[in-house]
Design a protein around this motif. Sequence first.
Motif, PDB file in Angstrom:
ATOM      1  N   LEU A 217       0.976  -1.099   0.240  1.00  0.00           N
ATOM      2  CA  LEU A 217      -0.027   0.007   0.188  1.00  0.00           C
ATOM      3  C   LEU A 217       0.961   1.261  -0.121  1.00  0.00           C
ATOM      4  O   LEU A 217       1.107   1.932   0.894  1.00  0.00           O
ATOM      5  CB  LEU A 217      -0.847  -0.079   1.062  1.00  0.00           C
ATOM      6  CG  LEU A 217      -1.963   1.078   1.392  1.00  0.00           C
ATOM      7  CD1 LEU A 217      -3.133   1.023   0.345  1.00  0.00           C
ATOM      8  CD2 LEU A 217      -2.313   0.929   3.052  1.00  0.00           C
ATOM      9  N   ARG A 218       1.517   1.542  -1.129  1.00  0.00           N
ATOM     10  CA  ARG A 218       2.541   2.305  -1.194  1.00  0.00           C
ATOM     11  C   ARG A 218       2.378   3.861  -2.014  1.00  0.00           C
ATOM     12  O   ARG A 218       1.817   3.639  -2.804  1.00  0.00           O
ATOM     13  CB  ARG A 218       3.827   1.740  -1.931  1.00  0.00           C
ATOM     14  CG  ARG A 218       4.135   0.246  -1.246  1.00  0.00           C
ATOM     15  CD  ARG A 218       5.643  -0.008  -1.448  1.00  0.00           C
ATOM     16  NE  ARG A 218       6.589   0.954  -0.836  1.00  0.00           N
ATOM     17  CZ  ARG A 218       7.541   1.418  -1.632  1.00  0.00           C
ATOM     18  NH1 ARG A 218       7.671   1.191  -2.742  1.00  0.00           N
ATOM     19  NH2 ARG A 218       8.232   2.394  -0.782  1.00  0.00           N
ATOM     20  N   ASN A 219       2.742   4.887  -1.351  1.00  0.00           N
ATOM     21  CA  ASN A 219       2.450   6.166  -1.879  1.00  0.00           C
ATOM     22  C   ASN A 219       1.087   6.431  -2.388  1.00  0.00           C
ATOM     23  O   ASN A 219       0.968   6.917  -3.514  1.00  0.00           O
ATOM     24  CB  ASN A 219       3.593   6.081  -3.124  1.00  0.00           C
ATOM     25  CG  ASN A 219       4.939   5.765  -2.828  1.00  0.00           C
ATOM     26  OD1 ASN A 219       5.471   6.695  -1.803  1.00  0.00           O
ATOM     27  ND2 ASN A 219       5.677   4.731  -3.256  1.00  0.00           N
ATOM     28  N   VAL A 220       0.090   6.200  -1.391  1.00  0.00           N
ATOM     29  CA  VAL A 220      -1.142   6.580  -1.697  1.00  0.00           C
ATOM     30  C   VAL A 220      -1.836   7.018  -0.172  1.00  0.00           C
ATOM     31  O   VAL A 220      -2.555   8.015  -0.205  1.00  0.00           O
ATOM     32  CB  VAL A 220      -1.951   5.207  -2.230  1.00  0.00           C
ATOM     33  CG1 VAL A 220      -2.167   4.295  -1.083  1.00  0.00           C
ATOM     34  CG2 VAL A 220      -3.261   5.725  -2.541  1.00  0.00           C
ATOM     35  N   LEU A 221      -1.358   6.393   0.907  1.00  0.00           N
ATOM     36  CA  LEU A 221      -1.902   7.046   2.196  1.00  0.00           C
ATOM     37  C   LEU A 221      -1.573   8.705   2.099  1.00  0.00           C
ATOM     38  O   LEU A 221      -2.499   9.364   2.917  1.00  0.00           O
ATOM     39  CB  LEU A 221      -1.025   6.375   3.214  1.00  0.00           C
ATOM     40  CG  LEU A 221      -1.732   5.056   3.742  1.00  0.00           C
ATOM     41  CD1 LEU A 221      -0.589   4.468   4.608  1.00  0.00           C
ATOM     42  CD2 LEU A 221      -3.136   4.844   3.923  1.00  0.00           C
ATOM     43  N   ILE A 222      -0.509   9.011   1.488  1.00  0.00           N
ATOM     44  CA  ILE A 222      -0.243  10.524   1.592  1.00  0.00           C
ATOM     45  C   ILE A 222      -1.261  11.306   0.983  1.00  0.00           C
ATOM     46  O   ILE A 222      -1.007  12.456   1.402  1.00  0.00           O
ATOM     47  CB  ILE A 222       1.191  10.811   0.851  1.00  0.00           C
ATOM     48  CG1 ILE A 222       1.294   9.804  -0.508  1.00  0.00           C
ATOM     49  CG2 ILE A 222       2.361  10.838   1.815  1.00  0.00           C
ATOM     50  CD1 ILE A 222       2.510  10.513  -1.433  1.00  0.00           C
ATOM     51  N   TYR A 223      -2.153  10.743   0.202  1.00  0.00           N
ATOM     52  CA  TYR A 223      -3.301  11.563  -0.418  1.00  0.00           C
ATOM     53  C   TYR A 223      -4.425  11.766   0.480  1.00  0.00           C
ATOM     54  O   TYR A 223      -5.223  12.464   0.133  1.00  0.00           O
ATOM     55  CB  TYR A 223      -3.597  11.109  -1.710  1.00  0.00           C
ATOM     56  CG  TYR A 223      -2.343  11.106  -2.741  1.00  0.00           C
ATOM     57  CD1 TYR A 223      -1.896  12.323  -3.273  1.00  0.00           C
ATOM     58  CD2 TYR A 223      -1.779   9.998  -3.202  1.00  0.00           C
ATOM     59  CE1 TYR A 223      -0.628  12.289  -4.035  1.00  0.00           C
ATOM     60  CE2 TYR A 223      -0.655   9.942  -3.953  1.00  0.00           C
ATOM     61  CZ  TYR A 223       0.089  11.166  -4.514  1.00  0.00           C
ATOM     62  OH  TYR A 223       0.942  11.052  -5.327  1.00  0.00           O
ATOM     63  N   PHE A 224      -4.527  10.981   1.450  1.00  0.00           N
ATOM     64  CA  PHE A 224      -5.616  10.948   2.457  1.00  0.00           C
ATOM     65  C   PHE A 224      -5.230  11.967   3.699  1.00  0.00           C
ATOM     66  O   PHE A 224      -4.347  11.828   4.239  1.00  0.00           O
ATOM     67  CB  PHE A 224      -6.276   9.658   2.627  1.00  0.00           C
ATOM     68  CG  PHE A 224      -6.346   8.767   1.417  1.00  0.00           C
ATOM     69  CD1 PHE A 224      -6.766   9.065   0.437  1.00  0.00           C
ATOM     70  CD2 PHE A 224      -5.772   7.484   1.386  1.00  0.00           C
ATOM     71  CE1 PHE A 224      -6.987   8.330  -0.811  1.00  0.00           C
ATOM     72  CE2 PHE A 224      -5.737   6.690   0.452  1.00  0.00           C
ATOM     73  CZ  PHE A 224      -6.566   7.159  -0.709  1.00  0.00           C
ATOM     74  N   ASP A 225      -6.502  12.374   4.292  1.00  0.00           N
ATOM     75  CA  ASP A 225      -6.301  12.902   5.646  1.00  0.00           C
ATOM     76  C   ASP A 225      -6.130  12.064   6.674  1.00  0.00           C
ATOM     77  O   ASP A 225      -6.385  10.481   6.259  1.00  0.00           O
ATOM     78  CB  ASP A 225      -7.338  13.943   5.833  1.00  0.00           C
ATOM     79  CG  ASP A 225      -8.796  13.630   5.821  1.00  0.00           C
ATOM     80  OD1 ASP A 225      -9.095  12.258   5.892  1.00  0.00           O
ATOM     81  OD2 ASP A 225      -9.683  14.162   6.022  1.00  0.00           O
ATOM     82  N   GLU A 226      -6.042  12.099   7.903  1.00  0.00           N
ATOM     83  CA  GLU A 226      -5.921  11.110   8.941  1.00  0.00           C
ATOM     84  C   GLU A 226      -7.247  10.222   8.924  1.00  0.00           C
ATOM     85  O   GLU A 226      -6.903   8.872   8.965  1.00  0.00           O
ATOM     86  CB  GLU A 226      -5.548  11.767  10.294  1.00  0.00           C
ATOM     87  CG  GLU A 226      -5.285  10.717  11.338  1.00  0.00           C
ATOM     88  CD  GLU A 226      -4.567  11.358  12.420  1.00  0.00           C
ATOM     89  OE1 GLU A 226      -3.737  12.239  12.394  1.00  0.00           O
ATOM     90  OE2 GLU A 226      -4.706  10.902  13.695  1.00  0.00           O
TER      91      GLU A 226
END
Length: 277
Positions: A217-226
């Motif tokens: 699950l790489r380089n996608v969480l950064i686009y979402f808020d907490e």
Amino acid sequence: MDIESEIDQATQRALLDKVRRHTGIHMADRKWTLLQGRLRRRLQALALNRYRDYLAVLDAQPEEVGSFINLVTTNETSFFRTPRIWDHFWQQLLPEWFRQHRGATLQLWSAAASTGEEAYSMAMMCEEFREHHPAFKYQILATDIASQVLAVGKAGFYQGKSIEGLKRTRPEWLAKYFQPSSDGYLASPMLRSHVLFREHHLHKRLDGASRFDITLLRNVLIYFDEEGQCNVLENVRRAMSPGGVLIIGESESLTRLNVGFDFEQPLIYRRQEGAHA
Ligand SMILES: C[S@@+](CC[C@H](N)C(=O)[O-])C[C@H]1O[C@@H](n2cnc3c(N)ncnc32)[C@H](O)[C@@H]1O
């Protein structure tokens, strides 16, 4: 046709909200210029000159949402991105899993797969591992929200920057697993037969009774808020087997989030055994 350059704040906000509603991606107001640049060509293609008219199209024509998602997502990726995690995958994860699960099929998930380089990187390593351990079996699910990038992955045809990277770092694997074809390279039928590409929105539960042993699950969480990150991680956790390994991107961390994964080493987490399914 000239496209308007002064856009009222309400329209800007409404388009940024649409991004969030359709993808979960949180774009702050300061990201407007980026979004505007991405949408400009679509307005041109639809012969629209006002962003508020595009909003109306998005509302009236549900089939436009797919194009919108293709435009607003950032799909950068490469083969064997972040070498450290691939060393770990090869030296530790594959041998460890094989020792502990004789006879089973390793289930792998590239959960924001973009054009598929990550999924085919896993497939190449699994093929190499199988050469040493003929009883080893694996299958890979590659999902993304954007249909355009998934089509590239499904076709398995790569050219330009993407293939240059592989040529530079692992030329012998390029020759072994890809066939030169016109101005690019086509992934071998063997490689392609192990990777299934499917559209999936990470903010939704993955259907089916999947139990992934390793999830990237790489380089996608950064686009979402907490809140979005927690929601996505809960969905991912539910799709994984207890003790399964989760690998995230270099600019991401789960340490502040209480989401049912234990830290193992930077970028690598393990789904807690005892957590509810
Ligand atoms: C920067 S790429 C990362 C690709 C690959 N994982 C890597 O690290 O090289 C991010 C991908 O996440 C996808 N994405 C964004 N929001 C998503 C969502 N809500 N559900 C599924 N995929 C999403 C985008 O379409 C894009 O292809």
